[in-house]
Design a protein around this motif. Structure first.
Motif, PDB file in Angstrom:
ATOM      1  N   TYR A 125      -3.039  -3.569  -7.143  1.00  0.00           N
ATOM      2  CA  TYR A 125      -4.571  -3.263  -7.290  1.00  0.00           C
ATOM      3  C   TYR A 125      -5.020  -4.439  -8.427  1.00  0.00           C
ATOM      4  O   TYR A 125      -5.464  -3.727  -9.724  1.00  0.00           O
ATOM      5  CB  TYR A 125      -4.869  -1.783  -7.785  1.00  0.00           C
ATOM      6  CG  TYR A 125      -4.491  -0.899  -6.615  1.00  0.00           C
ATOM      7  CD1 TYR A 125      -5.367  -0.627  -5.546  1.00  0.00           C
ATOM      8  CD2 TYR A 125      -3.251  -0.046  -6.881  1.00  0.00           C
ATOM      9  CE1 TYR A 125      -4.987   0.276  -4.726  1.00  0.00           C
ATOM     10  CE2 TYR A 125      -2.886   0.634  -5.952  1.00  0.00           C
ATOM     11  CZ  TYR A 125      -3.603   1.000  -4.756  1.00  0.00           C
ATOM     12  OH  TYR A 125      -3.243   1.866  -3.803  1.00  0.00           O
ATOM     13  N   GLN A 129      -2.408   6.508 -10.147  1.00  0.00           N
ATOM     14  CA  GLN A 129      -2.107   6.481  -8.757  1.00  0.00           C
ATOM     15  C   GLN A 129      -3.625   7.072  -8.072  1.00  0.00           C
ATOM     16  O   GLN A 129      -4.166   6.444  -6.953  1.00  0.00           O
ATOM     17  CB  GLN A 129      -0.978   7.251  -8.223  1.00  0.00           C
ATOM     18  CG  GLN A 129      -0.944   7.352  -6.545  1.00  0.00           C
ATOM     19  CD  GLN A 129       0.222   8.057  -6.126  1.00  0.00           C
ATOM     20  OE1 GLN A 129       1.291   8.217  -6.916  1.00  0.00           O
ATOM     21  NE2 GLN A 129       0.457   8.463  -4.990  1.00  0.00           N
ATOM     22  N   CYS A 172      -6.463   4.780  -8.389  1.00  0.00           N
ATOM     23  CA  CYS A 172      -6.363   3.160  -7.753  1.00  0.00           C
ATOM     24  C   CYS A 172      -6.321   3.623  -6.132  1.00  0.00           C
ATOM     25  O   CYS A 172      -7.070   2.919  -5.504  1.00  0.00           O
ATOM     26  CB  CYS A 172      -5.013   2.855  -8.021  1.00  0.00           C
ATOM     27  SG  CYS A 172      -4.844   1.963  -9.644  1.00  0.00           S
ATOM     28  N   GLU A 173      -5.720   4.371  -5.753  1.00  0.00           N
ATOM     29  CA  GLU A 173      -5.425   4.813  -4.424  1.00  0.00           C
ATOM     30  C   GLU A 173      -6.964   5.223  -3.774  1.00  0.00           C
ATOM     31  O   GLU A 173      -7.290   4.852  -2.474  1.00  0.00           O
ATOM     32  CB  GLU A 173      -4.619   5.473  -4.000  1.00  0.00           C
ATOM     33  CG  GLU A 173      -3.063   4.875  -4.215  1.00  0.00           C
ATOM     34  CD  GLU A 173      -1.961   5.879  -3.592  1.00  0.00           C
ATOM     35  OE1 GLU A 173      -1.983   6.882  -3.578  1.00  0.00           O
ATOM     36  OE2 GLU A 173      -0.791   5.296  -3.999  1.00  0.00           O
ATOM     37  N   ARG A 174      -7.473   5.984  -4.672  1.00  0.00           N
ATOM     38  CA  ARG A 174      -8.692   6.657  -3.838  1.00  0.00           C
ATOM     39  C   ARG A 174     -10.054   5.862  -4.423  1.00  0.00           C
ATOM     40  O   ARG A 174     -11.321   6.555  -4.086  1.00  0.00           O
ATOM     41  CB  ARG A 174      -8.493   8.124  -4.388  1.00  0.00           C
ATOM     42  CG  ARG A 174      -7.639   9.079  -3.852  1.00  0.00           C
ATOM     43  CD  ARG A 174      -7.522  10.397  -4.274  1.00  0.00           C
ATOM     44  NE  ARG A 174      -8.838  11.209  -3.718  1.00  0.00           N
ATOM     45  CZ  ARG A 174      -9.208  12.116  -4.388  1.00  0.00           C
ATOM     46  NH1 ARG A 174      -8.246  12.795  -5.452  1.00  0.00           N
ATOM     47  NH2 ARG A 174     -10.247  12.938  -4.120  1.00  0.00           N
TER      48      ARG A 174
END
Length: 172
Positions: free
Chosen positions: A5, A63, A66-68
């Motif tokens: 990211y 996490q 970043c991921e969501r």
């Protein structure tokens, strides 16, 4: 996270611990395409090495942010509105001993507090959470061999000096 990211994550080494020279990492989660001066949020996962769950929670927060980010408007808004600084641990020395099973009640850093030139795992060290300049040594007369020893004076420990300087510079 920084590789996966790159538009959201940057990291830096704030400094290193005094005894073992372990790095103290800070991870910044931010929408870097926005140039506005955003309010900053600081999360420190761990001061006491016997509390490793704080490190895990720190990485979980990174996490999730970043991921969501591209999937959840609420998360996107949080990342776009704030500059998140996450320091998983400021006590990597103590964490190393704890995680490697040397002493399961290790709380402090690795300062040679009795000044005998030998690091005694069970007695030496400073409780970093009690070493800040704010309300320092409210529990008077705690001896250096106590698990809760706050240090000989406020901000005596390099780790706390690093964090205090960073907090003042970023104005959290």
């Amino acid at each position: 996270f920084a590789k996966k990211y790159p538009n959201l994550v940057k990291w830096k080494i704030l400094g290193e611990t005094a005894t073992n020279k372990f790095p103290i990492y800070a991870i910044n989660i931010n929408n870097f395409s926005s140039t506005t001066n955003k309010p900053r949020i600081l999360i420190i996962g761990q001061h006491h090495s016997e509390e490793p769950i704080g490190v895990e929670i720190s990485f979980f927060i990174i996490q999730e942010l970043c991921e969501r980010y591209s999937l959840d408007k609420e998360i996107e808004n949080l990342v776009n509105s704030f500059s998140w600084w996450i320091i998983p641990t400021i006590n990597p020395e103590g964490m190393y001993y704890f995680q490697n099973g040397y002493f399961n009640h290790k709380r402090k850093n690795n300062s040679d507090t009795n000044k005998n030139g030998i690091f005694d795992l069970k007695y030496d060290g400073v409780d970093l959470n009690r070493n800040y300049n704010f309300n320092w040594n409210n529990d008077f007369n705690i001896s250096p061999d106590s698990r809760y020893f706050p240090g000989y004076y406020p901000e005596s420990e390099k780790e706390i000096k690093i964090i205090s300087k960073f907090m003042k510079r970023k104005n959290f």
